[in-house]
Design a protein around this motif. Structure first.
Motif, short mmCIF file in Angstrom:
data_model
loop_
_atom_site.label_atom_id
_atom_site.label_comp_id
_atom_site.label_asym_id
_atom_site.label_seq_id
_atom_site.Cartn_x
_atom_site.Cartn_y
_atom_site.Cartn_z
N MET A 129 5.76 2.74 -3.67
CA MET A 129 4.80 3.84 -3.59
C MET A 129 4.53 4.26 -2.16
N ASP A 130 4.12 5.51 -2.03
CA ASP A 130 3.69 6.02 -0.75
C ASP A 130 2.42 5.28 -0.34
N PRO A 131 2.32 4.79 0.91
CA PRO A 131 1.16 3.99 1.31
C PRO A 131 -0.17 4.71 1.19
N VAL A 132 -0.17 6.02 1.44
CA VAL A 132 -1.42 6.78 1.33
C VAL A 132 -1.88 6.83 -0.13
N GLN B 158 -3.10 3.44 -1.21
CA GLN B 158 -4.40 3.11 -0.62
C GLN B 158 -5.53 3.87 -1.29
N ASN B 159 -5.29 5.11 -1.66
CA ASN B 159 -6.36 5.95 -2.20
C ASN B 159 -6.50 5.88 -3.72
N LYS B 160 -5.38 5.86 -4.44
CA LYS B 160 -5.41 5.95 -5.89
C LYS B 160 -4.91 4.69 -6.60
N LYS C 1 -1.85 1.01 6.80
CA LYS C 1 -1.38 1.31 5.44
C LYS C 1 0.08 0.91 5.27
N MET C 2 0.90 1.20 6.28
CA MET C 2 2.30 0.84 6.20
C MET C 2 2.48 -0.67 6.23
#
Length: 301
Positions: free
Chosen positions: A47-50, A53-55, A262-263
């Motif tokens: 997954m994309d780190p952003v 982190q958010n969802k 996040k990364m």
């Protein structure tokens, strides 16, 4: 097959069925406790780190990315650690299994003199050790500090594994040894040419156990190894997973501190998957030996 299962179930009493179903339920819960975290880690690593982190976990494939794997695979220290981990594990497994099988053979002979004394000495080492500081001083005085032998040699012999191998030897029919004596086979010829091929199931099981033990080990390497070029993969993973300090090359192109964090979180999942692949590949090939190796080693004491 269905009729056979029904006939077997008919032999069980009500209490037996309750215990059996409870066992199935506990086994199912145990399986879920293993599978759910594994699925989470696998999905999170893509997954994309952003988004992660958010969802949290998302099955929207447009939000998935191979960036973490690309960064991990392109890092030099990961490959150095991977190479060292494979080398240490293979050498440790060969030495450990060889020493264990050789030590277990005389302990399995009923006419071996001094068997009780050796048994006592072996069992004592299962419960008592010299301690970390004396062991460190011994490794240092032997000149093994900062070498792979400091990681491999101290734990190469396992008393528990020796007991399992000894019990397996005791399960081999004595007629096999008598037939070898009739043919004029020496003790060495009998052990290497006749007995060891018969004992391959327990050899395979002990080899897998020792390989996994060394592959997952990091404490001895952390204590005895100073050079980064000699550190196994587990120390690299420790810096990423526990200390949250991935190699600088993995996140060198990221300027934002928040993005770096996040990364770094995403890299944890990718490194876990990559480090687990060798074990996941090995298990299916050794699975067929488990029943014959472990169960035969647990029948006789």
């Amino acid at each position: 097959m269905a009729k056979q299962k029904k006939s077997k179930m008919a032999l069980y009493t009500r209490q037996d069925k309750i215990i059996l179903y409870c066992g199935y339920a506990l086994l199912g819960l145990f399986l879920l406790a293993i599978i759910v975290p594994m699925i989470y880690i696998v999905i999170a690593s893509f997954m994309d780190p952003v988004t992660l982190q958010n969802k949290g976990i998302s099955f929207d494939f447009s939000k998935w990315s191979l960036d973490a794997y690309q960064r991990v695979v392109s890092d030099k220290q990961i490959w150095v650690g991977f190479r060292n981990a494979v080398l240490y594990s293979i050498i440790f497994t060969i030495i450990s299994v060889a020493v264990t099988m050789l030590a277990a053979y005389p302990m399995s002979l009923p006419d071996f003199k001094g068997k009780g004394i050796f048994n006592t000495l072996f069992v004592i080492t299962m419960f008592f050790s010299g301690g970390l500081i004396p062991t460190y001083l011994l490794i240092n005085n032997l000149g093994l500090l900062d070498s792979m032998w400091a990681v491999i040699l101290p734990g190469a012999f396992s008393v528990w594994n020796m007991i399992i191998a000894r019990t397996y030897y005791q399960g081999v029919p004595r007629e096999l040894r008598e037939a070898a004596d009739v043919d004029g086979a020496s003790e060495m010829l009998y052990f290497f040419k006749i007995l060891l091929p018969v004992c391959m199931p327990v050899v395979a099981v002990l080899a897998l156990w020792q390989f996994v033990a060394m592959w997952n080990s990091y404490f001895d390497a952390m204590i005895y190894l100073n050079s980064a070029s000699k550190q196994p993969l587990q120390l690299v993973l420790r810096s990423i997973l526990i200390q949250s300090q991935p190699e600088s090359g993995m996140i060198a192109d990221i300027q934002s501190t928040a993005e770096r964090a996040k990364m770094a979180e995403l890299l944890k999942y990718a490194t876990i998957i990559i480090s687990s692949l060798p074990l996941l590949v090995m298990y299916p090939f050794f699975q067929k030996y488990f029943d014959a190796g472990i169960m035969a080693g647990s029948i006789k004491g």
